[in-house]
Design an enzyme around this catalytic site. Structure first.
Site, PDB file in Angstrom:
ATOM      1  N   SER A 143       2.264  -5.847   4.796  1.00 41.87           N
ATOM      2  CA  SER A 143       3.405  -4.924   4.845  1.00 41.87           C
ATOM      3  C   SER A 143       2.925  -3.559   5.335  1.00 41.87           C
ATOM      4  O   SER A 143       1.727  -3.243   5.221  1.00 41.87           O
ATOM      5  CB  SER A 143       3.969  -4.755   3.426  1.00 41.87           C
ATOM      6  OG  SER A 143       5.011  -3.800   3.421  1.00 41.87           O
ATOM      7  N   TYR A 156       2.946  -2.911  -5.822  1.00 38.33           N
ATOM      8  CA  TYR A 156       3.262  -3.727  -4.637  1.00 38.33           C
ATOM      9  C   TYR A 156       2.284  -3.390  -3.512  1.00 38.33           C
ATOM     10  O   TYR A 156       1.708  -4.288  -2.892  1.00 38.33           O
ATOM     11  CB  TYR A 156       4.702  -3.469  -4.207  1.00 38.33           C
ATOM     12  CG  TYR A 156       5.117  -4.238  -2.959  1.00 38.33           C
ATOM     13  CD1 TYR A 156       5.277  -5.618  -2.991  1.00 38.33           C
ATOM     14  CD2 TYR A 156       5.341  -3.578  -1.749  1.00 38.33           C
ATOM     15  CE1 TYR A 156       5.644  -6.327  -1.846  1.00 38.33           C
ATOM     16  CE2 TYR A 156       5.711  -4.272  -0.605  1.00 38.33           C
ATOM     17  CZ  TYR A 156       5.863  -5.643  -0.658  1.00 38.33           C
ATOM     18  OH  TYR A 156       6.238  -6.344   0.468  1.00 38.33           O
TER      19      TYR A 156
HETATM   20  P1  NDP Z   1      12.910 -12.813   0.588  1.00 36.81           P
HETATM   21  O1  NDP Z   1      13.113 -12.436  -0.836  1.00 36.81           O
HETATM   22  O2  NDP Z   1      14.103 -13.100   1.426  1.00 36.81           O
HETATM   23  O3  NDP Z   1      11.919 -14.055   0.676  1.00 36.81           O
HETATM   24  C1  NDP Z   1      10.849 -14.219  -0.216  1.00 36.81           C
HETATM   25  C2  NDP Z   1      10.410 -15.659  -0.182  1.00 36.81           C
HETATM   26  O4  NDP Z   1       9.306 -15.825  -1.072  1.00 36.81           O
HETATM   27  C3  NDP Z   1      11.510 -16.608  -0.642  1.00 36.81           C
HETATM   28  O5  NDP Z   1      11.542 -17.718   0.218  1.00 36.81           O
HETATM   29  C4  NDP Z   1      11.052 -17.025  -2.019  1.00 36.81           C
HETATM   30  O6  NDP Z   1      11.433 -18.380  -2.269  1.00 36.81           O
HETATM   31  C5  NDP Z   1       9.547 -16.941  -1.874  1.00 36.81           C
HETATM   32  N1  NDP Z   1       8.870 -16.846  -3.165  1.00 36.81           N
HETATM   33  C6  NDP Z   1       8.946 -15.874  -4.098  1.00 36.81           C
HETATM   34  N2  NDP Z   1       8.207 -16.210  -5.177  1.00 36.81           N
HETATM   35  C7  NDP Z   1       7.668 -17.419  -4.906  1.00 36.81           C
HETATM   36  C8  NDP Z   1       6.821 -18.307  -5.614  1.00 36.81           C
HETATM   37  N3  NDP Z   1       6.352 -18.030  -6.854  1.00 36.81           N
HETATM   38  N4  NDP Z   1       6.477 -19.484  -5.041  1.00 36.81           N
HETATM   39  C9  NDP Z   1       6.932 -19.792  -3.806  1.00 36.81           C
HETATM   40  N5  NDP Z   1       7.719 -19.005  -3.082  1.00 36.81           N
HETATM   41  C10 NDP Z   1       8.087 -17.832  -3.633  1.00 36.81           C
HETATM   42  O7  NDP Z   1      12.053 -11.627   1.214  1.00 36.81           O
HETATM   43  P2  NDP Z   1      11.313 -11.406   2.624  1.00 36.81           P
HETATM   44  O8  NDP Z   1      11.655 -12.432   3.592  1.00 36.81           O
HETATM   45  O9  NDP Z   1      11.528 -10.002   2.966  1.00 36.81           O
HETATM   46  O10 NDP Z   1       9.785 -11.528   2.172  1.00 36.81           O
HETATM   47  C11 NDP Z   1       8.822 -12.297   2.847  1.00 36.81           C
HETATM   48  C12 NDP Z   1       7.489 -11.574   2.809  1.00 36.81           C
HETATM   49  O11 NDP Z   1       7.582 -10.377   3.580  1.00 36.81           O
HETATM   50  C13 NDP Z   1       7.034 -11.131   1.422  1.00 36.81           C
HETATM   51  O12 NDP Z   1       5.645 -11.366   1.316  1.00 36.81           O
HETATM   52  C14 NDP Z   1       7.314  -9.627   1.430  1.00 36.81           C
HETATM   53  O13 NDP Z   1       6.482  -8.954   0.524  1.00 36.81           O
HETATM   54  C15 NDP Z   1       7.022  -9.296   2.856  1.00 36.81           C
HETATM   55  N6  NDP Z   1       7.578  -8.057   3.400  1.00 36.81           N
HETATM   56  C16 NDP Z   1       8.932  -7.836   3.432  1.00 36.81           C
HETATM   57  C17 NDP Z   1       9.443  -6.683   3.981  1.00 36.81           C
HETATM   58  C18 NDP Z   1      10.902  -6.408   4.051  1.00 36.81           C
HETATM   59  O14 NDP Z   1      11.278  -5.250   4.356  1.00 36.81           O
HETATM   60  N7  NDP Z   1      11.784  -7.375   3.805  1.00 36.81           N
HETATM   61  C19 NDP Z   1       8.551  -5.661   4.559  1.00 36.81           C
HETATM   62  C20 NDP Z   1       7.166  -6.002   4.501  1.00 36.81           C
HETATM   63  C21 NDP Z   1       6.704  -7.153   3.947  1.00 36.81           C
HETATM   64  P3  NDP Z   1      11.915 -18.993  -3.696  1.00 36.81           P
HETATM   65  O15 NDP Z   1      12.577 -17.876  -4.438  1.00 36.81           O
HETATM   66  O16 NDP Z   1      12.838 -20.092  -3.295  1.00 36.81           O
HETATM   67  O17 NDP Z   1      10.651 -19.490  -4.317  1.00 36.81           O
END
Ligand code: NDP
Length: 248
Positions: A143, A156
Site C-alpha cells: 500500500s 496498518y
Molecule cells: P476488500 O475489503 O474489498 O477485499 C479484501 C479481501 O480480503 C476480500 O476478498 C476478503 O475476503 C479478503 N480477506 C480478508 N480477510 C481474509 C482472511 N482472513 N482470509 C482470506 N481472505 C481474507 O478490500 P481491497 O480490495 O481494497 O483490499 C485488497 C488489498 O489491497 C488488501 O491487502 C488491502 O490492504 C490493500 N489495499 C487497499 C487499498 C484501497 O484503497 N482499497 C489501498 C492499498 C492497499 P473474505 O472476507 O471473503 O475472506
C-alpha cells in the site's frame, strides 16, 4: 487474450471482493486459469461460475489466509487441477484504522494475522512448487500506507511496511529458482475495505476521502496484468500507483 498471460495458473487471495475480484476477472479474460481464495465461499463460487460461463478456467477454494493449512490447500489445489502455479497474488488484507490511544488491540492482532502472517502463509505454500518448477511469480499487495504513515494508520502501515520488507528479502533469496517477486502498492481505491473500520468517525473521514478521489478496482487489475505479462527475464519489483488527485 494476452500471449504472456494466457495459460498461466494464477492463485489470488482476497478474490471475493474489491481488487482481488477485479484482478481475477481481468486475468481470466486475458486467458489465465484463476484459483480464487477467500473466506466467503458463496462469493468466490459465484465468480468461478461466471468465469467458466464466459469460457474461462477457474476454481474456488474457501480459504482463511490466517490458517496455514488452508492456504497450503489452496495452492496445492491449483497444482492438482491445473498442473502448476505460475503466480501467487497475496492480496487478502484488512484495514481497521484507528488512533493507537483507542487501544483496539484485537484489531491490531487481526491486521498482523491477515496482512503479515497471511502473506507468509502464501509464500510458504507456493515456494516449494515454484522451486521445483524453477519458475514462478509472487505478487504481494502492500500500500501507499506501506510507505507513509498517517493518523490512524500506524498498525496498518506497520503491516504493509512488513509486507514490503519481506517481499524485498524474498526477492533476493529466490534468485536461484528463477522466481519473480513484485510489490504492488496502491493508493486510494474504492472497495469494501473501509466497511470494516469499527470507529465511526475514522470510517466516515476515510469514506469521504476515498469516495471523492478513489480509483476503481480495475486500476489494480491492469497493474497486475502488466506486471505478469513482462517477459520472464524481467522482474518488476514494485509499482506504486495513486489517484492523480491523491496528495499523500
Ligand atoms: P476488500 O475489503 O474489498 O477485499 C479484501 C479481501 O480480503 C476480500 O476478498 C476478503 O475476503 C479478503 N480477506 C480478508 N480477510 C481474509 C482472511 N482472513 N482470509 C482470506 N481472505 C481474507 O478490500 P481491497 O480490495 O481494497 O483490499 C485488497 C488489498 O489491497 C488488501 O491487502 C488491502 O490492504 C490493500 N489495499 C487497499 C487499498 C484501497 O484503497 N482499497 C489501498 C492499498 C492497499 P473474505 O472476507 O471473503 O475472506
Amino acid at each position: 487474450m494476452n500471449h504472456t498471460i494466457e495459460g498461466k495458473v494464477i492463485v489470488i487471495t482476497g478474490a471475493s471482493s474489491g481488487m482481488g475480484e477485479a484482478a481475477a476477472k481481468h486475468l481470466a479474460q486475458l486467458g489465465a486459469a484463476i484459483v480464487l481464495g477467500a473466506r466467503r465461499s458463496d462469493k468466490i463460487d459465484k465468480l468461478a461460475r461466471e468465469i467458466q460461463a464466459s469460457g474461462g478456467k477457474a476454481l474456488a477454494v474457501a480459504t482463511d489466509v490466517t490458517k496455514r493449512d488452508q492456504v497450503k490447500k489452496l495452492v496445492d489445489a491449483a497444482v492438482e487441477k491445473f498442473g502448476r502455479v505460475d503466480v501467487l497474488l497475496n492480496n487478502a488484507g484488512i484495514m481497521p484504522l484507528s488512533p493507537m490511544d483507542r487501544l483496539k488491540v484485537d484489531e491490531w492482532d487481526k491486521m498482523i494475522d491477515v496482512n503479515i502472517k497471511g502473506v507468509l502463509n502464501g509464500i510458504a505454500a507456493a515456494l516449494p512448487h515454484m522451486k521445483e518448477q524453477k519458475s514462478g511469480h509472487i505478487i504481494n499487495t502492500a500500500s501507499v500506507a506501506g510507505h507513509k504513515i498517517f493518523g490512524g494508520s500506524v498498525v496498518y502501515s506497520a503491516t504493509k511496511f512488513a509486507v514490503r520488507a519481506l517481499s524485498e528479502g524474498l526477492r533476493m533469496e529466490v534468485k536461484p529458482y528463477n522466481i519473480r517477486t513484485t510489490i504492488v502498492s496502491p493508493g486510494a481505491v474504492k472497495t469494501e475495505l473501509l466497511e470494516h473500520i469499527s470507529e465511526a468517525d475514522v470510517q466516515q473521514a476515510n469514506q469521504d476521502y476515498v469516495g471523492a478521489v478513489g480509483l476503481s478496482a480495475d486500476s489494480f487489475a491492469r497493474v497486475v496484468a502488466f506486471v505478469i505479462s513482462q517477459p520472464e527475464d524481467m522482474d518488476i519489483n514494485e509499482i506504486i500507483f495513486r489517484p492523480t488527485s491523491q496528495e499523500l
